[in-house]
Design a protein around this motif. Structure first.
Motif, PDB file in Angstrom:
ATOM      1  N   PHE A 192       8.008  -6.556   8.802  1.00 10.66           N
ATOM      2  CA  PHE A 192       7.534  -6.527   7.425  1.00 10.66           C
ATOM      3  C   PHE A 192       6.493  -7.617   7.181  1.00 10.66           C
ATOM      4  O   PHE A 192       5.442  -7.365   6.568  1.00 10.66           O
ATOM      5  CB  PHE A 192       8.709  -6.707   6.465  1.00 10.66           C
ATOM      6  N   TYR A 193       6.760  -8.818   7.652  1.00  7.45           N
ATOM      7  CA  TYR A 193       5.801  -9.912   7.448  1.00  7.45           C
ATOM      8  C   TYR A 193       4.465  -9.623   8.133  1.00  7.45           C
ATOM      9  O   TYR A 193       3.401  -9.799   7.529  1.00  7.45           O
ATOM     10  CB  TYR A 193       6.367 -11.228   7.974  1.00  7.45           C
ATOM     11  N   LEU A 194       4.520  -9.156   9.369  1.00  6.84           N
ATOM     12  CA  LEU A 194       3.280  -8.854  10.085  1.00  6.84           C
ATOM     13  C   LEU A 194       2.494  -7.757   9.378  1.00  6.84           C
ATOM     14  O   LEU A 194       1.260  -7.812   9.302  1.00  6.84           O
ATOM     15  CB  LEU A 194       3.600  -8.432  11.526  1.00  6.84           C
ATOM     16  N   ALA A 195       3.210  -6.778   8.825  1.00  5.96           N
ATOM     17  CA  ALA A 195       2.536  -5.662   8.154  1.00  5.96           C
ATOM     18  C   ALA A 195       1.855  -6.119   6.874  1.00  5.96           C
ATOM     19  O   ALA A 195       0.664  -5.855   6.660  1.00  5.96           O
ATOM     20  CB  ALA A 195       3.533  -4.547   7.868  1.00  5.96           C
ATOM     21  N   VAL A 196       2.580  -6.813   5.990  1.00  9.07           N
ATOM     22  CA  VAL A 196       2.013  -7.163   4.685  1.00  9.07           C
ATOM     23  C   VAL A 196       1.023  -8.309   4.763  1.00  9.07           C
ATOM     24  O   VAL A 196       0.225  -8.510   3.839  1.00  9.07           O
ATOM     25  CB  VAL A 196       3.119  -7.494   3.663  1.00  9.07           C
ATOM     26  N   SER A 197       1.030  -9.047   5.868  1.00  5.32           N
ATOM     27  CA  SER A 197       0.061 -10.139   6.027  1.00  5.32           C
ATOM     28  C   SER A 197      -1.193  -9.686   6.769  1.00  5.32           C
ATOM     29  O   SER A 197      -2.063 -10.494   7.080  1.00  5.32           O
ATOM     30  CB  SER A 197       0.702 -11.317   6.765  1.00  5.32           C
ATOM     31  N   GLY A 198      -1.291  -8.384   7.061  1.00  5.52           N
ATOM     32  CA  GLY A 198      -2.492  -7.848   7.691  1.00  5.52           C
ATOM     33  C   GLY A 198      -2.591  -8.098   9.175  1.00  5.52           C
ATOM     34  O   GLY A 198      -3.672  -8.003   9.752  1.00  5.52           O
ATOM     35  N   ARG A 199      -1.457  -8.401   9.819  1.00  2.00           N
ATOM     36  CA  ARG A 199      -1.457  -8.711  11.246  1.00  2.00           C
ATOM     37  C   ARG A 199      -0.952  -7.557  12.111  1.00  2.00           C
ATOM     38  O   ARG A 199      -0.693  -7.741  13.295  1.00  2.00           O
ATOM     39  CB  ARG A 199      -0.593  -9.948  11.511  1.00  2.00           C
ATOM     40  N   MET A 219      -6.925  -6.562   0.674  1.00  4.91           N
ATOM     41  CA  MET A 219      -5.584  -6.087   0.336  1.00  4.91           C
ATOM     42  C   MET A 219      -5.399  -4.615   0.714  1.00  4.91           C
ATOM     43  O   MET A 219      -4.292  -4.143   0.887  1.00  4.91           O
ATOM     44  CB  MET A 219      -5.351  -6.288  -1.165  1.00  4.91           C
ATOM     45  N   LYS A 220      -6.515  -3.887   0.870  1.00  3.45           N
ATOM     46  CA  LYS A 220      -6.422  -2.456   1.145  1.00  3.45           C
ATOM     47  C   LYS A 220      -5.654  -2.182   2.429  1.00  3.45           C
ATOM     48  O   LYS A 220      -4.789  -1.317   2.493  1.00  3.45           O
ATOM     49  CB  LYS A 220      -7.824  -1.847   1.231  1.00  3.45           C
ATOM     50  N   SER A 221      -5.976  -2.944   3.516  1.00  2.00           N
ATOM     51  CA  SER A 221      -5.295  -2.710   4.789  1.00  2.00           C
ATOM     52  C   SER A 221      -3.812  -3.006   4.678  1.00  2.00           C
ATOM     53  O   SER A 221      -2.987  -2.341   5.286  1.00  2.00           O
ATOM     54  CB  SER A 221      -5.929  -3.570   5.894  1.00  2.00           C
ATOM     55  N   ARG A 222      -3.471  -4.013   3.885  1.00  3.61           N
ATOM     56  CA  ARG A 222      -2.059  -4.342   3.714  1.00  3.61           C
ATOM     57  C   ARG A 222      -1.341  -3.219   2.997  1.00  3.61           C
ATOM     58  O   ARG A 222      -0.192  -2.922   3.283  1.00  3.61           O
ATOM     59  CB  ARG A 222      -1.909  -5.650   2.928  1.00  3.61           C
ATOM     60  N   LEU A 223      -2.002  -2.578   2.030  1.00  9.11           N
ATOM     61  CA  LEU A 223      -1.381  -1.458   1.343  1.00  9.11           C
ATOM     62  C   LEU A 223      -1.143  -0.300   2.301  1.00  9.11           C
ATOM     63  O   LEU A 223      -0.114   0.351   2.248  1.00  9.11           O
ATOM     64  CB  LEU A 223      -2.260  -1.010   0.177  1.00  9.11           C
ATOM     65  N   LEU A 224      -2.101  -0.040   3.172  1.00 14.44           N
ATOM     66  CA  LEU A 224      -1.928   1.019   4.164  1.00 14.44           C
ATOM     67  C   LEU A 224      -0.760   0.690   5.080  1.00 14.44           C
ATOM     68  O   LEU A 224       0.029   1.566   5.430  1.00 14.44           O
ATOM     69  CB  LEU A 224      -3.212   1.192   4.976  1.00 14.44           C
ATOM     70  N   GLU A 225      -0.643  -0.550   5.463  1.00 10.93           N
ATOM     71  CA  GLU A 225       0.448  -0.939   6.343  1.00 10.93           C
ATOM     72  C   GLU A 225       1.794  -0.886   5.618  1.00 10.93           C
ATOM     73  O   GLU A 225       2.825  -0.596   6.232  1.00 10.93           O
ATOM     74  CB  GLU A 225       0.178  -2.334   6.912  1.00 10.93           C
ATOM     75  N   LEU A 226       1.783  -1.137   4.313  1.00 13.08           N
ATOM     76  CA  LEU A 226       3.009  -1.002   3.539  1.00 13.08           C
ATOM     77  C   LEU A 226       3.430   0.459   3.492  1.00 13.08           C
ATOM     78  O   LEU A 226       4.621   0.784   3.603  1.00 13.08           O
ATOM     79  CB  LEU A 226       2.789  -1.540   2.126  1.00 13.08           C
ATOM     80  N   ASP A 227       2.473   1.362   3.324  1.00 14.63           N
ATOM     81  CA  ASP A 227       2.766   2.797   3.398  1.00 14.63           C
ATOM     82  C   ASP A 227       3.330   3.160   4.768  1.00 14.63           C
ATOM     83  O   ASP A 227       4.255   3.967   4.881  1.00 14.63           O
ATOM     84  CB  ASP A 227       1.507   3.615   3.126  1.00 14.63           C
ATOM     85  N   ALA A 228       2.739   2.566   5.808  1.00 17.25           N
ATOM     86  CA  ALA A 228       3.210   2.835   7.165  1.00 17.25           C
ATOM     87  C   ALA A 228       4.649   2.359   7.351  1.00 17.25           C
ATOM     88  O   ALA A 228       5.450   3.030   8.018  1.00 17.25           O
ATOM     89  CB  ALA A 228       2.295   2.159   8.180  1.00 17.25           C
ATOM     90  N   ILE A 229       4.979   1.216   6.763  1.00 16.23           N
ATOM     91  CA  ILE A 229       6.358   0.713   6.817  1.00 16.23           C
ATOM     92  C   ILE A 229       7.303   1.703   6.142  1.00 16.23           C
ATOM     93  O   ILE A 229       8.392   2.000   6.647  1.00 16.23           O
ATOM     94  CB  ILE A 229       6.460  -0.672   6.144  1.00 16.23           C
ATOM     95  N   ARG A 230       6.890   2.224   4.985  1.00 14.92           N
ATOM     96  CA  ARG A 230       7.700   3.235   4.304  1.00 14.92           C
ATOM     97  C   ARG A 230       7.913   4.456   5.204  1.00 14.92           C
ATOM     98  O   ARG A 230       9.015   4.994   5.297  1.00 14.92           O
ATOM     99  CB  ARG A 230       7.007   3.686   3.014  1.00 14.92           C
TER     100      ARG A 230
END
Length: 342
Positions: A241-248, A1-12
């Motif tokens: 958004f989907y690609l980011a939160v799914s770790g892709r 889940m850590k990478s997904r959190l980083l990608e969520l920050d990146a989306i922000r």
């Protein structure tokens, strides 16, 4: 889940950047006019707000899924939103009042009213126009928290889909709702909050038909008021958004975007009116407006960094520690209370 959190920050961070560029180029031209400076390309930056709403739907549902009691959510959201917001309102009010920004100056009593964050419902003008989204956020918190209190969080899609259907009907011109109803029910914004919730459930293993339908229908409802630009923008938002939160989309989690994600709330709060002051100063001095935009961006980034590290994060820690200690003391008092009453 850590990478997904980083990608969520990146989306922000990405959403914050495109919104800032939208305001400094396209929106500034609409209000004051840019002289010979290309601005049309920045129009798409307005859709960064939809990305923010999707992030909020994802994060708020995640938060509610983990809390132990209702007060946890209230303290979490208050500590996250209000201290940085109050500091931004104060700084923006004094900056605009001192330098002057025609059409965007408010009375000090109105500035105090802005401290509520839901002041738009009281018809109090914003210290900064971007605050309209905070009224939307608080309204969403209210409805989702109510569903939590009613024990309906697991069936959130069934509760929100009827309102999203109103989004579609209104977009198609089949119904026309009063502005107060639109605001209270978040008719225009709810599809993006619902999409964020749906994507949270999807990446956490809930691949039911209703979750997939909620995501797809929210996309269609948002597009009911159709334009080619909206089709491209909303489709890109959903896919990204989907690609980011799914770790892709690990390539999105770069240091600059993660940094921007960390200061995105403060940057959003501070950038518009203060940036306009800087840009106008360059125009008044006969200096290159592009350089003014660059300086406005640099100042906004600096102020946002200071606000994040000197106000937002310390306040979050202090308030949550105070709450945790208070809760611990209450539990201790409960254990020490003599049997038979106070």
């Amino acid at each position: 889940m850590k990478s997904r959190l980083l990608e969520l920050d990146a989306i922000r961070g990405l959403a914050a950047v495109v919104v800032v560029l939208y305001h400094y180029f396209y929106r500034y031209h609409e209000i004051y006019g840019h002289a010979g400076l290309p601005y049309q390309w920045a129009q798409a930056g307005q859709y960064g707000v939809q990305l923010f709403f999707m992030v909020s739907g994802f994060v708020i549902f995640w938060t509610l899924a983990r809390i132990e009691k209702p007060a946890d959510f209230i303290v979490s959201r208050f500590s996250r939103l209000y201290p940085a917001y109050w500091a931004s309102v104060t700084l923006t009010f004094f900056a605009v009042g001192y330098v002057g920004l025609p059409g965007r100056e408010v009375h000090w009593l109105q500035a105090v009213g802005n401290g509520l964050m839901f002041h738009e419902y009281l018809r109090i003008p914003h210290v900064d126009g971007v605050y309209w989204t905070l009224t939307v956020e608080l309204t969403f918190y209210f409805w989702i928290f109510l569903l939590y209190l009613l024990g309906l969080l697991k069936r959130v899609e069934y509760c929100l889909l009827p309102v999203v259907a109103l989004t579609a009907l209104q977009g198609l011109g089949l119904v026309s709702l009063p502005s107060a109803i639109n605001k209270l029910l978040l008719v225009q914004q709810l599809p993006f909050f619902l999409a964020g919730i749906g994507f949270y459930k999807l990446v956490h293993g809930e691949r039911s038909a209703v979750v997939l339908f909620a995501i797809g229908f929210s996309w269609l409802a948002a597009l009911a008021d159709f334009s080619v630009q909206r089709l491209a923008a909303y489709s890109l938002c959903y896919l990204l958004f989907y690609l980011a939160v799914s770790g892709r989309l690990a390539l999105l989690a770069t240091r600059p975007l993660i940094f921007l994600g960390g200061i995105s709330y403060a940057l959003y709060l501070l950038h518009q009116n203060i940036g306009y002051l800087v840009i106008q100063a360059f125009y008044a001095g006969g200096l290159p407006p592009l350089a003014g935009i660059g300086l406005a961006l640099a100042i906004s980034l600096l102020l946002a960094t200071l606000l994040t590290h000197c106000v937002e994060r310390p306040a979050i820690r202090w308030i949550r520690e105070l709450y945790a200690n208070s809760a611990a003391l209450q539990r201790l008092a409960g254990r020490l209370r003599p049997a038979g009453g106070a």
